[in-house]
Design a protein around this motif. Structure first.
Motif, PDB file in Angstrom:
ATOM      1  N   GLU A 174      35.651  26.950  37.116  1.00  0.00           N
ATOM      2  CA  GLU A 174      34.791  26.717  35.957  1.00  0.00           C
ATOM      3  C   GLU A 174      35.349  27.325  34.675  1.00  0.00           C
ATOM      4  OE1 GLU A 174      31.078  28.438  37.134  1.00  0.00           O
ATOM      5  OE2 GLU A 174      30.753  26.964  38.724  1.00  0.00           O
ATOM      6  N   SER A 175      36.043  28.442  34.790  1.00  0.00           N
ATOM      7  CA  SER A 175      36.529  29.184  33.627  1.00  0.00           C
ATOM      8  C   SER A 175      37.980  29.582  33.836  1.00  0.00           C
ATOM      9  CB  SER A 175      35.695  30.451  33.408  1.00  0.00           C
ATOM     10  OG  SER A 175      34.336  30.136  33.220  1.00  0.00           O
ATOM     11  N   THR A 176      38.612  29.994  32.754  1.00  0.00           N
ATOM     12  CA  THR A 176      39.994  30.451  32.832  1.00  0.00           C
ATOM     13  C   THR A 176      40.020  31.975  32.829  1.00  0.00           C
ATOM     14  OG1 THR A 176      40.746  28.494  31.662  1.00  0.00           O
ATOM     15  CG2 THR A 176      42.245  30.372  31.703  1.00  0.00           C
ATOM     16  N   TYR A 177      40.700  32.531  33.817  1.00  0.00           N
ATOM     17  CA  TYR A 177      40.889  33.974  33.916  1.00  0.00           C
ATOM     18  C   TYR A 177      42.385  34.237  33.963  1.00  0.00           C
ATOM     19  CZ  TYR A 177      35.976  34.083  35.170  1.00  0.00           C
ATOM     20  OH  TYR A 177      34.612  33.930  35.148  1.00  0.00           O
ATOM     21  N   ALA A 178      42.788  35.331  33.360  1.00  0.00           N
ATOM     22  CA  ALA A 178      44.197  35.702  33.394  1.00  0.00           C
ATOM     23  C   ALA A 178      44.522  36.508  34.647  1.00  0.00           C
ATOM     24  CB  ALA A 178      44.557  36.510  32.151  1.00  0.00           C
ATOM     25  N   LEU A 179      43.513  37.239  35.153  1.00  0.00           N
ATOM     26  CA  LEU A 179      43.758  38.160  36.251  1.00  0.00           C
ATOM     27  C   LEU A 179      42.563  38.213  37.188  1.00  0.00           C
ATOM     28  CD1 LEU A 179      45.591  40.394  37.479  1.00  0.00           C
ATOM     29  CD2 LEU A 179      44.551  41.990  35.877  1.00  0.00           C
TER      30      LEU A 179
ATOM     31  N   PHE B  73      42.399  40.053  27.811  1.00  0.00           N
ATOM     32  CA  PHE B  73      42.145  38.732  28.361  1.00  0.00           C
ATOM     33  C   PHE B  73      41.048  38.787  29.416  1.00  0.00           C
ATOM     34  CE2 PHE B  73      46.199  40.505  29.930  1.00  0.00           C
ATOM     35  CZ  PHE B  73      45.831  40.831  31.225  1.00  0.00           C
ATOM     36  N   PRO B  74      40.526  37.623  29.836  1.00  0.00           N
ATOM     37  CA  PRO B  74      39.438  37.600  30.814  1.00  0.00           C
ATOM     38  C   PRO B  74      39.898  37.974  32.223  1.00  0.00           C
ATOM     39  CG  PRO B  74      40.003  35.368  30.145  1.00  0.00           C
ATOM     40  CD  PRO B  74      40.840  36.300  29.319  1.00  0.00           C
ATOM     41  N   VAL B  75      39.077  38.778  32.889  1.00  0.00           N
ATOM     42  CA  VAL B  75      39.374  39.303  34.217  1.00  0.00           C
ATOM     43  C   VAL B  75      38.206  38.979  35.146  1.00  0.00           C
ATOM     44  CG1 VAL B  75      39.676  41.448  35.534  1.00  0.00           C
ATOM     45  CG2 VAL B  75      40.796  41.182  33.315  1.00  0.00           C
ATOM     46  N   LEU B  76      38.537  38.646  36.397  1.00  0.00           N
ATOM     47  CA  LEU B  76      37.529  38.429  37.430  1.00  0.00           C
ATOM     48  C   LEU B  76      37.764  39.448  38.541  1.00  0.00           C
ATOM     49  CD1 LEU B  76      35.213  36.737  38.673  1.00  0.00           C
ATOM     50  CD2 LEU B  76      36.967  35.194  39.598  1.00  0.00           C
ATOM     51  N   ILE B  77      36.696  40.139  38.936  1.00  0.00           N
ATOM     52  CA  ILE B  77      36.767  41.114  40.027  1.00  0.00           C
ATOM     53  C   ILE B  77      35.936  40.564  41.177  1.00  0.00           C
ATOM     54  CG2 ILE B  77      36.232  43.470  40.777  1.00  0.00           C
ATOM     55  CD1 ILE B  77      36.427  44.282  37.769  1.00  0.00           C
TER      56      ILE B  77
END
Length: 121
Positions: A45-50, A3-7
């Motif tokens: 703006e976007s969907t992140y899971a984590l 899934f999408p992740v943001l750091i």
């Protein structure tokens, strides 16, 4: 599971360390933010899971990000990665909704252990 992740960390080295510590094929996409304000904008703006979140950053710190996530009802799991390891700070971030608190520098085994504990890996 992928899934999408943001750091989010103001240190390029720290962002790379977190990214390299992720299990292989863990994230379908990894985005980076250099400060809290940028992270909040990306989360809107976007969907992140984590979200992996540093606490000490310019413009907007990690505590402010956690408060914004809570205030704006943004659904994302948050793991804080910080050098500020005071017990009071750990308790505060957990009260604001963070799943866990990992001390810097990030250790790949510790990171994977936290992900497994919460069923994310």
């Amino acid at each position: 599971m992928s899934f999408p992740v943001l750091i989010c960390d103001d240190s390029a080295i720290a962002r790379k360390m977190v990214q390299r510590s992720l299990p292989e094929n863990f994230a379908s996409e990894v985005d980076l933010a250099t400060n809290g304000q940028e992270a909040v904008e990306k989360l809107q703006e976007s969907t992140y899971a984590l979200l992996f979140l540093d606490l000490t950053m310019p413009i907007m710190d990690g505590i402010e990000v956690l408060q914004e996530i809570k205030n704006k009802c943004i659904e994302v799991f948050v793991i804080v990665i910080s050098g500020d390891i005071q017990p009071e700070m750990k308790q505060r971030v957990e009260q604001l909704g963070a799943l866990d608190f990992i001390e810097k520098p990030v250790d790949g085994h510790k990171l994977q252990s936290v992900l497994q504990r919460f069923g994310l890996y």
